[in-house]
Design a protein around this motif. Structure first.
Motif, PDB file in Angstrom:
ATOM      1  N   GLN A  12       0.812  -1.216   0.000  1.00 29.54           N
ATOM      2  CA  GLN A  12       0.000   0.000   0.000  1.00 29.54           C
ATOM      3  C   GLN A  12       0.847   1.267   0.000  1.00 29.54           C
ATOM      4  OE1 GLN A  12      -0.165  -2.096   2.920  1.00 29.54           O
ATOM      5  NE2 GLN A  12       1.393  -0.796   3.784  1.00 29.54           N
ATOM      6  N   ASP A  13       2.123   1.159   0.374  1.00 25.23           N
ATOM      7  CA  ASP A  13       2.991   2.339   0.419  1.00 25.23           C
ATOM      8  C   ASP A  13       3.078   3.022  -0.943  1.00 25.23           C
ATOM      9  OD1 ASP A  13       3.367   1.585   3.035  1.00 25.23           O
ATOM     10  OD2 ASP A  13       5.410   0.847   2.727  1.00 25.23           O
ATOM     11  N   GLU A  14       3.135   2.237  -2.020  1.00 26.96           N
ATOM     12  CA  GLU A  14       3.196   2.797  -3.374  1.00 26.96           C
ATOM     13  C   GLU A  14       1.883   3.453  -3.779  1.00 26.96           C
ATOM     14  OE1 GLU A  14       4.517  -0.055  -6.240  1.00 26.96           O
ATOM     15  OE2 GLU A  14       6.198  -0.685  -4.994  1.00 26.96           O
ATOM     16  N   ARG A  15       0.832   3.171  -3.061  1.00 24.66           N
ATOM     17  CA  ARG A  15      -0.494   3.701  -3.392  1.00 24.66           C
ATOM     18  C   ARG A  15      -0.887   4.862  -2.485  1.00 24.66           C
ATOM     19  NH1 ARG A  15      -3.071  -2.278  -4.418  1.00 24.66           N
ATOM     20  NH2 ARG A  15      -1.708  -2.759  -6.159  1.00 24.66           N
ATOM     21  N   SER A  16       0.042   5.294  -1.652  1.00 25.93           N
ATOM     22  CA  SER A  16      -0.119   6.502  -0.830  1.00 25.93           C
ATOM     23  C   SER A  16      -1.248   6.421   0.197  1.00 25.93           C
ATOM     24  CB  SER A  16      -0.304   7.734  -1.711  1.00 25.93           C
ATOM     25  OG  SER A  16       0.801   7.900  -2.557  1.00 25.93           O
ATOM     26  N   TYR A  17      -1.348   5.277   0.848  1.00 26.67           N
ATOM     27  CA  TYR A  17      -2.296   5.176   1.954  1.00 26.67           C
ATOM     28  C   TYR A  17      -1.820   4.124   2.936  1.00 26.67           C
ATOM     29  CZ  TYR A  17      -4.551   0.935   0.049  1.00 26.67           C
ATOM     30  OH  TYR A  17      -4.825  -0.318  -0.406  1.00 26.67           O
ATOM     31  N   VAL A  18      -2.527   4.004   4.045  1.00 27.26           N
ATOM     32  CA  VAL A  18      -2.220   3.006   5.065  1.00 27.26           C
ATOM     33  C   VAL A  18      -3.459   2.142   5.294  1.00 27.26           C
ATOM     34  CG1 VAL A  18      -0.488   4.488   6.159  1.00 27.26           C
ATOM     35  CG2 VAL A  18      -2.837   4.535   7.003  1.00 27.26           C
ATOM     36  N   GLN A  19      -3.258   0.996   5.939  1.00 23.68           N
ATOM     37  CA  GLN A  19      -4.377   0.081   6.173  1.00 23.68           C
ATOM     38  C   GLN A  19      -5.264   0.512   7.336  1.00 23.68           C
ATOM     39  OE1 GLN A  19      -5.265  -2.330   4.142  1.00 23.68           O
ATOM     40  NE2 GLN A  19      -3.506  -2.013   2.824  1.00 23.68           N
ATOM     41  N   ALA A  20      -4.655   1.111   8.357  1.00 27.88           N
ATOM     42  CA  ALA A  20      -5.441   1.565   9.503  1.00 27.88           C
ATOM     43  C   ALA A  20      -4.676   2.659  10.241  1.00 27.88           C
ATOM     44  CB  ALA A  20      -5.737   0.412  10.453  1.00 27.88           C
ATOM     45  N   VAL A  21      -5.434   3.548  10.867  1.00 26.08           N
ATOM     46  CA  VAL A  21      -4.857   4.612  11.694  1.00 26.08           C
ATOM     47  C   VAL A  21      -5.585   4.583  13.027  1.00 26.08           C
ATOM     48  CG1 VAL A  21      -4.451   7.086  11.960  1.00 26.08           C
ATOM     49  CG2 VAL A  21      -4.426   6.073   9.670  1.00 26.08           C
ATOM     50  N   PRO A  92      -1.334  10.568  -9.738  1.00 17.37           N
ATOM     51  CA  PRO A  92      -0.124  11.237  -9.239  1.00 17.37           C
ATOM     52  C   PRO A  92      -0.388  12.619  -8.630  1.00 17.37           C
ATOM     53  CG  PRO A  92       0.360  10.145 -11.299  1.00 17.37           C
ATOM     54  CD  PRO A  92      -1.141  10.051 -11.103  1.00 17.37           C
ATOM     55  N   ILE A  93      -1.402  13.315  -9.100  1.00 11.33           N
ATOM     56  CA  ILE A  93      -1.753  14.617  -8.514  1.00 11.33           C
ATOM     57  C   ILE A  93      -2.138  14.429  -7.054  1.00 11.33           C
ATOM     58  CG2 ILE A  93      -3.467  16.493  -8.555  1.00 11.33           C
ATOM     59  CD1 ILE A  93      -3.622  15.999 -11.642  1.00 11.33           C
ATOM     60  N   LEU A  94      -2.959  13.436  -6.803  1.00 15.50           N
ATOM     61  CA  LEU A  94      -3.382  13.130  -5.429  1.00 15.50           C
ATOM     62  C   LEU A  94      -2.200  12.654  -4.592  1.00 15.50           C
ATOM     63  CD1 LEU A  94      -5.962  13.201  -3.751  1.00 15.50           C
ATOM     64  CD2 LEU A  94      -6.372  10.844  -4.411  1.00 15.50           C
ATOM     65  N   GLN A  95      -1.353  11.807  -5.170  1.00 13.83           N
ATOM     66  CA  GLN A  95      -0.185  11.298  -4.440  1.00 13.83           C
ATOM     67  C   GLN A  95       0.785  12.433  -4.087  1.00 13.83           C
ATOM     68  OE1 GLN A  95       0.757   8.019  -7.251  1.00 13.83           O
ATOM     69  NE2 GLN A  95       0.715   6.747  -5.411  1.00 13.83           N
ATOM     70  N   GLU A  96       0.984  13.375  -4.994  1.00 12.37           N
ATOM     71  CA  GLU A  96       1.858  14.523  -4.700  1.00 12.37           C
ATOM     72  C   GLU A  96       1.284  15.357  -3.566  1.00 12.37           C
ATOM     73  OE1 GLU A  96       2.521  16.664  -8.360  1.00 12.37           O
ATOM     74  OE2 GLU A  96       3.314  14.849  -9.332  1.00 12.37           O
ATOM     75  N   TRP A  97      -0.024  15.557  -3.564  1.00 10.05           N
ATOM     76  CA  TRP A  97      -0.675  16.322  -2.505  1.00 10.05           C
ATOM     77  C   TRP A  97      -0.536  15.598  -1.165  1.00 10.05           C
ATOM     78  CZ3 TRP A  97      -5.346  15.108   0.164  1.00 10.05           C
ATOM     79  CH2 TRP A  97      -5.809  16.141   0.987  1.00 10.05           C
ATOM     80  N   ILE A  98      -0.723  14.280  -1.170  1.00 13.44           N
ATOM     81  CA  ILE A  98      -0.569  13.473   0.044  1.00 13.44           C
ATOM     82  C   ILE A  98       0.855  13.587   0.573  1.00 13.44           C
ATOM     83  CG2 ILE A  98      -0.474  11.068   0.855  1.00 13.44           C
ATOM     84  CD1 ILE A  98      -2.992  10.597  -0.974  1.00 13.44           C
ATOM     85  N   ALA A  99       1.842  13.468  -0.311  1.00 16.62           N
ATOM     86  CA  ALA A  99       3.251  13.568   0.091  1.00 16.62           C
ATOM     87  C   ALA A  99       3.586  14.966   0.600  1.00 16.62           C
ATOM     88  CB  ALA A  99       4.153  13.201  -1.086  1.00 16.62           C
ATOM     89  N   LYS A 100       3.057  15.985  -0.057  1.00 16.13           N
ATOM     90  CA  LYS A 100       3.310  17.381   0.341  1.00 16.13           C
ATOM     91  C   LYS A 100       2.914  17.619   1.799  1.00 16.13           C
ATOM     92  CE  LYS A 100       1.116  21.814  -0.486  1.00 16.13           C
ATOM     93  NZ  LYS A 100       0.142  22.511  -1.327  1.00 16.13           N
ATOM     94  N   HIS A 101       1.815  17.026   2.220  1.00 13.38           N
ATOM     95  CA  HIS A 101       1.321  17.225   3.582  1.00 13.38           C
ATOM     96  C   HIS A 101       1.766  16.124   4.548  1.00 13.38           C
ATOM     97  CE1 HIS A 101      -1.102  20.724   2.698  1.00 13.38           C
ATOM     98  NE2 HIS A 101      -1.533  20.111   1.606  1.00 13.38           N
ATOM     99  N   GLY A 102       2.483  15.133   4.049  1.00 13.97           N
ATOM    100  CA  GLY A 102       2.927  14.043   4.918  1.00 13.97           C
ATOM    101  C   GLY A 102       1.778  13.227   5.478  1.00 13.97           C
ATOM    102  N   LEU A 103       0.731  13.081   4.694  1.00 16.67           N
ATOM    103  CA  LEU A 103      -0.448  12.353   5.159  1.00 16.67           C
ATOM    104  C   LEU A 103      -0.159  10.868   5.320  1.00 16.67           C
ATOM    105  CD1 LEU A 103      -3.282  13.847   2.933  1.00 16.67           C
ATOM    106  CD2 LEU A 103      -2.847  14.309   5.318  1.00 16.67           C
ATOM    107  N   GLN A 104      -0.791  10.278   6.311  1.00 19.58           N
ATOM    108  CA  GLN A 104      -0.845   8.835   6.500  1.00 19.58           C
ATOM    109  C   GLN A 104      -2.291   8.525   6.840  1.00 19.58           C
ATOM    110  OE1 GLN A 104       2.471   8.479   9.435  1.00 19.58           O
ATOM    111  NE2 GLN A 104       3.168   6.912   7.995  1.00 19.58           N
ATOM    112  N   GLN A 105      -3.083   8.332   5.810  1.00 25.02           N
ATOM    113  CA  GLN A 105      -4.520   8.196   5.970  1.00 25.02           C
ATOM    114  C   GLN A 105      -5.007   6.916   5.330  1.00 25.02           C
ATOM    115  OE1 GLN A 105      -3.112   9.923   3.449  1.00 25.02           O
ATOM    116  NE2 GLN A 105      -4.081   8.696   1.892  1.00 25.02           N
ATOM    117  N   VAL A 106      -6.142   6.448   5.823  1.00 24.02           N
ATOM    118  CA  VAL A 106      -6.818   5.342   5.160  1.00 24.02           C
ATOM    119  C   VAL A 106      -7.599   5.936   3.990  1.00 24.02           C
ATOM    120  CG1 VAL A 106      -6.938   3.926   7.234  1.00 24.02           C
ATOM    121  CG2 VAL A 106      -8.836   5.427   6.696  1.00 24.02           C
TER     122      VAL A 106
END
Length: 129
Positions: A12-21, A92-106
């Motif tokens: 899931q790391d390559e898909r810019s999300y986590v399994q649970a928070v 990739p637009i969404l992934q860049e935004w996620i990376a920009k904010h350091g998100l770790q979200q489901v």
């Protein structure tokens, strides 16, 4: 606030999300309605998926900031789209935004028959403090 990420796998790391928070010691929670490509005057966008996704992200950020929260504290993101095949090249637009904010979200992605008027993508979020 304390966050604990639960990822039994690595794919899931390559898909810019986590399994649970897991979130503890939260002082407040913000539930954000689906944000889409709607302009400040209330007009729905007729533009392509890329343009609509960028505007939906901007609208999501605006609501979160107005509420006094930070995008980095989004813990759940639901993506609704009328066309997953059209959304994937824009991911990739969404992934860049996620990376920009350091998100770790489901994340949950759903293809739906339709959204309001001419909308193609909508982002719903939960953020914490």
């Amino acid at each position: 606030m304390e966050k604990r990420i639960i990822n039994p796998w690595k794919w899931q790391d390559e898909r810019s999300y986590v399994q649970a928070v897991e979130v503890k010691n939260v002082t407040s929670t913000l539930y954000v309605a689906g944000q889409a490509a709607v302009y400040p005057d209330g007009t729905s966008s007729n533009d392509d998926m890329e343009t609509q996704l960028k505007l939906a992200i901007n609208n999501l950020e605006t609501v979160i900031a107005e509420a006094g929260y930070e995008a980095k504290n989004i813990v759940r993101l639901t993506i609704y789209t009328t066309n997953t095949a059209e959304l994937w090249p824009q991911f990739p637009i969404l992934q860049e935004w996620i990376a920009k904010h350091g998100l770790q979200q489901v994340v949950t992605l759903m293809e739906v028959v339709s959204l309001f008027e001419t909308l193609k993508v909508e982002l719903e979020a939960t953020a914490v403090k």
